[in-house]
Design a protein around this motif. Structure first.
Motif, short mmCIF file in Angstrom:
data_model
loop_
_atom_site.label_atom_id
_atom_site.label_comp_id
_atom_site.label_asym_id
_atom_site.label_seq_id
_atom_site.Cartn_x
_atom_site.Cartn_y
_atom_site.Cartn_z
N LEU A 84 0.82 -1.21 0.00
CA LEU A 84 0.00 0.00 0.00
C LEU A 84 0.86 1.27 0.00
O LEU A 84 0.48 2.27 -0.62
CB LEU A 84 -0.96 0.00 1.20
CG LEU A 84 -2.12 -0.99 1.09
CD1 LEU A 84 -2.94 -1.00 2.37
CD2 LEU A 84 -3.00 -0.65 -0.11
N LEU A 94 -6.28 1.57 6.78
CA LEU A 94 -6.81 1.50 5.41
C LEU A 94 -8.33 1.50 5.42
O LEU A 94 -8.96 1.29 6.47
CB LEU A 94 -6.28 0.25 4.69
CG LEU A 94 -6.44 -1.12 5.36
CD1 LEU A 94 -7.86 -1.67 5.14
CD2 LEU A 94 -5.43 -2.11 4.80
N HIS A 132 -0.88 2.65 -2.81
CA HIS A 132 -1.96 3.49 -2.24
C HIS A 132 -3.37 2.90 -2.37
O HIS A 132 -4.12 2.90 -1.40
CB HIS A 132 -1.94 4.91 -2.80
CG HIS A 132 -0.84 5.73 -2.22
ND1 HIS A 132 -1.06 6.85 -1.48
CD2 HIS A 132 0.50 5.55 -2.26
CE1 HIS A 132 0.09 7.36 -1.09
NE2 HIS A 132 1.05 6.59 -1.55
N LYS A 133 -3.73 2.48 -3.56
CA LYS A 133 -5.10 2.01 -3.74
C LYS A 133 -5.15 0.86 -4.75
O LYS A 133 -4.71 1.03 -5.89
CB LYS A 133 -5.99 3.16 -4.24
CG LYS A 133 -7.45 2.80 -4.37
CD LYS A 133 -8.29 4.05 -4.70
CE LYS A 133 -9.78 3.75 -4.67
NZ LYS A 133 -10.58 4.97 -4.86
N GLU A 164 -7.73 1.13 0.31
CA GLU A 164 -7.03 2.41 0.15
C GLU A 164 -6.38 2.82 1.46
O GLU A 164 -6.95 2.66 2.54
CB GLU A 164 -8.00 3.49 -0.33
CG GLU A 164 -7.28 4.74 -0.80
CD GLU A 164 -8.23 5.73 -1.49
OE1 GLU A 164 -9.46 5.47 -1.49
OE2 GLU A 164 -7.75 6.74 -2.02
N SER A 214 -16.27 -1.13 -5.14
CA SER A 214 -16.07 -0.34 -6.34
C SER A 214 -17.42 0.02 -6.96
O SER A 214 -18.33 -0.78 -6.99
CB SER A 214 -15.23 -1.14 -7.34
OG SER A 214 -15.37 -0.59 -8.63
N ARG A 225 -11.90 0.08 3.23
CA ARG A 225 -12.39 -0.92 2.28
C ARG A 225 -13.69 -0.41 1.68
O ARG A 225 -14.66 -0.17 2.40
CB ARG A 225 -12.61 -2.26 2.98
CG ARG A 225 -11.33 -2.78 3.65
CD ARG A 225 -11.46 -4.22 4.10
NE ARG A 225 -12.60 -4.41 4.98
CZ ARG A 225 -13.28 -5.54 5.07
NH1 ARG A 225 -12.94 -6.57 4.31
NH2 ARG A 225 -14.29 -5.62 5.91
N THR A 279 -5.19 5.06 4.44
CA THR A 279 -5.66 6.28 5.12
C THR A 279 -4.46 7.17 5.39
O THR A 279 -3.32 6.77 5.17
CB THR A 279 -6.31 5.94 6.47
OG1 THR A 279 -5.31 5.34 7.29
CG2 THR A 279 -7.49 5.00 6.31
N LEU A 296 -12.20 -2.23 -2.95
CA LEU A 296 -10.98 -1.44 -3.09
C LEU A 296 -10.37 -1.13 -1.73
O LEU A 296 -11.07 -0.68 -0.82
CB LEU A 296 -11.27 -0.15 -3.85
CG LEU A 296 -11.67 -0.35 -5.31
CD1 LEU A 296 -12.20 0.94 -5.91
CD2 LEU A 296 -10.47 -0.87 -6.11
#
Lengths: 145, 145
Positions: free
Chosen positions: A45, A80, A49-50, A95, A85, A82, A97, A93
């Motif tokens: 990550l 992170l 990142h994503k 991502e 999508s 969740r 934080t 997805l």
DNA sequence: TAAAATTAAATTGTATAAAATTTAATTGCA
DNA sequence: TGCAATTAAATTTTATACAATTTAATTTTA
């Protein structure tokens, strides 16, 4: 050669070494509040990142059976998020934080700490990494996902 | 070099490779009714026949928390017996049964099957084994039990 | 020698792994 | 278009790993 002896197996030293190295990460990662597989997720990550659970699984060679509960724990630690999508509701997805991103600063010393803990030279590490990576790549090509 | 990248870690290819190799053992060991760690226990017993849980743990670098339930399962399969030592009641002795011994005959093909499955040469395997064994030995000397 | 320290296994609790199944969403194609 | 096949995650189940604690036996030592 007696093939059915532990000392003549390739599998065993590899399996034991992998666990041993993981155990060296334990006290180092404790400061970050991460387990070793959780650290691997964060490494991905910090780099990307994503991405989706599936993509994360491809990077780490882990399936959703392992990742789902692990990602849930990282979400509880606010590292992170969740999100389903919009384009494809099947996809979740992952991502980073801000908290997750800032943890990277605390992790900059980890690679050096590990080298010290393992008392290993750069050369030795590189040789091993290349050998293991090469073998891994070959095995992955053997049976494509 | 960006040190906090998965591809630059030694730990990851080793960890992934170890899991990958274990997965190649799965279909091969299925015929013997053994899991991979159970196979490792049997390898030691085929070589030594009788030893304590502690000694077994030293050979495999596993503690009683892992071995106790695993040995219970192998006992249920009638491959080994567990007996308290007369001389020292704290010690539990693990001994191969006749069934356990005869399983060795069925396992003679395993090393070759694995080499085929991994599509690896003897030379490549030897290089990796020596490197891993050497590193493992050094790490074990680092912090003696 | 009797209490303290140590030791060997087992147990408990937490965290992976991974196969198999389930659920929900999307895609392919007749 | 509508249904079968596929796909992405999550869940379930089984089996490790391993730290920490517990239990019972043995050793050490004051």
């Amino acid at each position: 050669m007696e093939l059915l002896k532990l000392s003549n197996q390739l599998c065993f030293p590899l399996y034991a070494l992998s666990r041993k190295i993981t155990s060296h990460y334990l006290p180092i990662l404790e400061k970050l509040g991460l387990t070793y597989p959780q650290y691997l997720v964060m490494l991905v990550l910090w780099d990307e990142h994503k991405l989706s659970v599936k993509e994360l699984g491809e990077r780490l060679m882990l399936d959703s059976g392992t990742l789902s509960p692990l990602l849930k724990k990282l979400q509880e630690k606010h590292l992170l998020t969740r999100t389903r999508s919009r384009e494809d509701e099947r996809v979740v997805l992952i991502e980073l934080t801000d908290t997750g991103l800032s943890l990277k600063n605390m992790a900059t010393g980890v690679p050096n700490d590990i080298m010290c803990s393992l008392q290993i030279s750069i050369e030795e590490m590189d040789q091993m990494r290349k050998l293991a990576s090469g073998m891994l790549e070959k095995l992955n090509q053997l049976e494509p996902a």
